[in-house]
Design a protein around this motif. Sequence first.
Motif, PDB file in Angstrom:
ATOM      1  N   GLU A 158       0.822  -1.225   0.000  1.00  0.00           N
ATOM      2  CA  GLU A 158       0.000   0.000   0.000  1.00  0.00           C
ATOM      3  C   GLU A 158       0.849   1.266   0.000  1.00  0.00           C
ATOM      4  OE1 GLU A 158      -2.313  -0.471   3.504  1.00  0.00           O
ATOM      5  OE2 GLU A 158      -3.525  -2.088   2.656  1.00  0.00           O
ATOM      6  N   TYR A 159       2.078   1.155   0.456  1.00  0.00           N
ATOM      7  CA  TYR A 159       2.903   2.366   0.591  1.00  0.00           C
ATOM      8  C   TYR A 159       4.358   1.929   0.678  1.00  0.00           C
ATOM      9  CZ  TYR A 159       4.550   6.794   2.652  1.00  0.00           C
ATOM     10  OH  TYR A 159       5.193   7.976   2.899  1.00  0.00           O
ATOM     11  N   MET A 160       5.220   2.684   0.013  1.00  0.00           N
ATOM     12  CA  MET A 160       6.651   2.394   0.142  1.00  0.00           C
ATOM     13  C   MET A 160       7.410   3.713   0.046  1.00  0.00           C
ATOM     14  SD  MET A 160       9.113  -0.300  -1.856  1.00  0.00           S
ATOM     15  CE  MET A 160       8.807   0.286  -3.500  1.00  0.00           C
ATOM     16  N   SER A 217      11.613   5.533   0.379  1.00  0.00           N
ATOM     17  CA  SER A 217      12.949   5.165  -0.093  1.00  0.00           C
ATOM     18  C   SER A 217      13.650   4.206   0.875  1.00  0.00           C
ATOM     19  CB  SER A 217      13.794   6.413  -0.322  1.00  0.00           C
ATOM     20  OG  SER A 217      13.769   7.234   0.817  1.00  0.00           O
ATOM     21  N   HIS A 230       2.957   1.703 -10.782  1.00  0.00           N
ATOM     22  CA  HIS A 230       3.690   2.697  -9.985  1.00  0.00           C
ATOM     23  C   HIS A 230       4.936   2.064  -9.342  1.00  0.00           C
ATOM     24  CE1 HIS A 230       4.571   5.752  -7.022  1.00  0.00           C
ATOM     25  NE2 HIS A 230       4.304   4.922  -6.031  1.00  0.00           N
ATOM     26  N   TYR A 231       4.740   0.932  -8.684  1.00  0.00           N
ATOM     27  CA  TYR A 231       5.893   0.315  -7.995  1.00  0.00           C
ATOM     28  C   TYR A 231       6.881  -0.306  -8.997  1.00  0.00           C
ATOM     29  CZ  TYR A 231       3.473   1.374  -3.712  1.00  0.00           C
ATOM     30  OH  TYR A 231       2.860   2.057  -2.697  1.00  0.00           O
ATOM     31  N   ILE A 256      13.498   2.929 -11.851  1.00  0.00           N
ATOM     32  CA  ILE A 256      14.358   4.102 -11.628  1.00  0.00           C
ATOM     33  C   ILE A 256      15.452   3.786 -10.598  1.00  0.00           C
ATOM     34  CG2 ILE A 256      12.921   5.256  -9.851  1.00  0.00           C
ATOM     35  CD1 ILE A 256      13.785   7.927 -11.207  1.00  0.00           C
ATOM     36  N   ARG A 315      -0.758   6.087  -2.022  1.00  0.00           N
ATOM     37  CA  ARG A 315      -0.541   7.322  -1.257  1.00  0.00           C
ATOM     38  C   ARG A 315       0.819   7.940  -1.524  1.00  0.00           C
ATOM     39  NH1 ARG A 315      -0.076   6.345   4.147  1.00  0.00           N
ATOM     40  NH2 ARG A 315      -0.173   4.109   3.856  1.00  0.00           N
ATOM     41  N   ASP A 316       1.796   7.105  -1.904  1.00  0.00           N
ATOM     42  CA  ASP A 316       3.156   7.623  -2.061  1.00  0.00           C
ATOM     43  C   ASP A 316       3.443   8.119  -3.480  1.00  0.00           C
ATOM     44  OD1 ASP A 316       3.975   5.333  -3.691  1.00  0.00           O
ATOM     45  OD2 ASP A 316       3.899   4.195  -1.857  1.00  0.00           O
ATOM     46  N   ALA A 317       2.434   8.079  -4.354  1.00  0.00           N
ATOM     47  CA  ALA A 317       2.683   8.366  -5.782  1.00  0.00           C
ATOM     48  C   ALA A 317       3.331   9.729  -6.003  1.00  0.00           C
ATOM     49  CB  ALA A 317       1.384   8.261  -6.561  1.00  0.00           C
ATOM     50  N   TYR A 337       5.296  11.339  -4.160  1.00  0.00           N
ATOM     51  CA  TYR A 337       6.602  11.509  -3.501  1.00  0.00           C
ATOM     52  C   TYR A 337       7.775  10.966  -4.321  1.00  0.00           C
ATOM     53  CZ  TYR A 337       3.538  12.128   0.594  1.00  0.00           C
ATOM     54  OH  TYR A 337       2.577  12.544   1.465  1.00  0.00           O
ATOM     55  N   TRP A 338       7.470  10.151  -5.309  1.00  0.00           N
ATOM     56  CA  TRP A 338       8.535   9.492  -6.071  1.00  0.00           C
ATOM     57  C   TRP A 338       8.819  10.185  -7.399  1.00  0.00           C
ATOM     58  CZ3 TRP A 338      11.644   5.578  -4.499  1.00  0.00           C
ATOM     59  CH2 TRP A 338      11.257   4.853  -3.373  1.00  0.00           C
ATOM     60  N   ALA A 339      10.085  10.182  -7.803  1.00  0.00           N
ATOM     61  CA  ALA A 339      10.447  10.646  -9.146  1.00  0.00           C
ATOM     62  C   ALA A 339       9.904   9.646 -10.165  1.00  0.00           C
ATOM     63  CB  ALA A 339      11.966  10.739  -9.267  1.00  0.00           C
ATOM     64  N   LEU A 387      15.145  11.434  -5.733  1.00  0.00           N
ATOM     65  CA  LEU A 387      14.407  10.205  -6.001  1.00  0.00           C
ATOM     66  C   LEU A 387      13.070  10.193  -5.277  1.00  0.00           C
ATOM     67  CD1 LEU A 387      14.507   7.223  -7.080  1.00  0.00           C
ATOM     68  CD2 LEU A 387      15.540   6.611  -4.891  1.00  0.00           C
ATOM     69  N   TYR A 388      13.081  10.706  -4.054  1.00  0.00           N
ATOM     70  CA  TYR A 388      11.900  10.637  -3.196  1.00  0.00           C
ATOM     71  C   TYR A 388      11.894  11.858  -2.292  1.00  0.00           C
ATOM     72  CZ  TYR A 388       8.629   8.843   0.314  1.00  0.00           C
ATOM     73  OH  TYR A 388       7.566   8.691   1.165  1.00  0.00           O
ATOM     74  N   ASP A 416       9.154  13.563   0.790  1.00  0.00           N
ATOM     75  CA  ASP A 416       7.872  13.833   1.460  1.00  0.00           C
ATOM     76  C   ASP A 416       8.118  14.841   2.583  1.00  0.00           C
ATOM     77  OD1 ASP A 416       8.840  12.449   3.703  1.00  0.00           O
ATOM     78  OD2 ASP A 416       7.777  10.610   3.244  1.00  0.00           O
TER      79      ASP A 416
END
Lengths: 119, 251
Positions: free
Chosen positions: A57-59, A61, A89-90, A96, B17-19, B21-23, B125-126, B128
């Motif tokens: 559900e969430y990740m 860095s 998305h993941y 990357i 939810r993290d979309a 926040y990521w490059a 890269l990230y 938040d």
Amino acid sequence: MPQAQVTMDVRKVRDGVSVIDIKGELTAFAEGVLMSAYDEASDGGVRAIILNFEGLEYMNSSGIGLLVTLLIRVNREKQKLLTYGLSDHYRSIFQITRLDDAISIYDTETEALRAANKA
Amino acid sequence: MEQKPPAEEHTAQKQPRDAAYWARHVEKLKVSEVPAEAINLNVEGRRTAGALQGFGQLWQKTYRIYLGTGVTPEEVVRVWKEKFSEFQPPQNRFYPSLAGVKPGEMLLINASMKGMPVYTGVIVLYADEECFTVMTPEGHPESGWNTFSAYQNEEGHTVAQIQSLARANDPIYEMGFRLAGSTEQERIWTHVLKSLAAHFGVDDPVSLEKVCVDPRLQWSNVGNVWNNASVRSMIYAVSAPGRRIFGLLRR
């Protein structure tokens, strides 16, 4: 310290192949849970570990860092690490960060199992 | 029989939810805005290089400083993003793009290691509210990530942290890190944390934990030396007079 918002269930699906079902959030707080799951999954001469990300559900860095650390352990044990169930998305994050250079990605458990059997 | 297109809710994947926040993934890095005084070298057209792509031993280094109870982790990270360049030591110049520290943005680096120029950069890269992570391109001295974060510990104190997970990119860098580069790098991140703390009126020591995650050298990546940013920066610096003469002749 916040608790890990993740569960990881281990399934021994075939001789030498284990699946870890990841549900919830993959962050720095998941380290203990992930490493315990790996210890359970690799018990008994396992040659391939499959990570199921369908429930991710969430990740952040730090989660990627955990996967790198896991991969180093897996390589040290001469096992293979595979994944399936990554959303677009993941999958893009795996690209990357170039985790996809070292961890094979499959769409389904069946495909991952087929590849694991060739390992 | 005519097939109906699948309903939109079945095809469109729900954004996690993290979309934000990521490059986004790019095959090759692109530097869109270059500050006038910055040298843009060894980044454009390169691929990202993570902790798996380098050559040397893989180290996880965690630097921490206590900032007390007067500031929240969110406030620390907000200031850190805003003043990222200012907190660097003078020999380590960072040039963020106009958009600042945001996912996918580039930060050019014009540094000097023991008098040798290193022109390179990193991608955000990230990012938040409580942390941001930069990733290196091919040719950078290190191959991996640095995460800058803040959190509240069990006593309610805010802690600022830098965690790097990286290995030297090629054999030249690996030798350099073992000889002096590693100490130099530790000095840089200690300086950054001390500067951050000074901004909040705190003067505390920085702690450092080092773990060698993978002691093996990755000989399959020995070819990374071709992109060595330090060697290329030196060639660029040495050939500067020649480029100037060539430029004058072309007028």
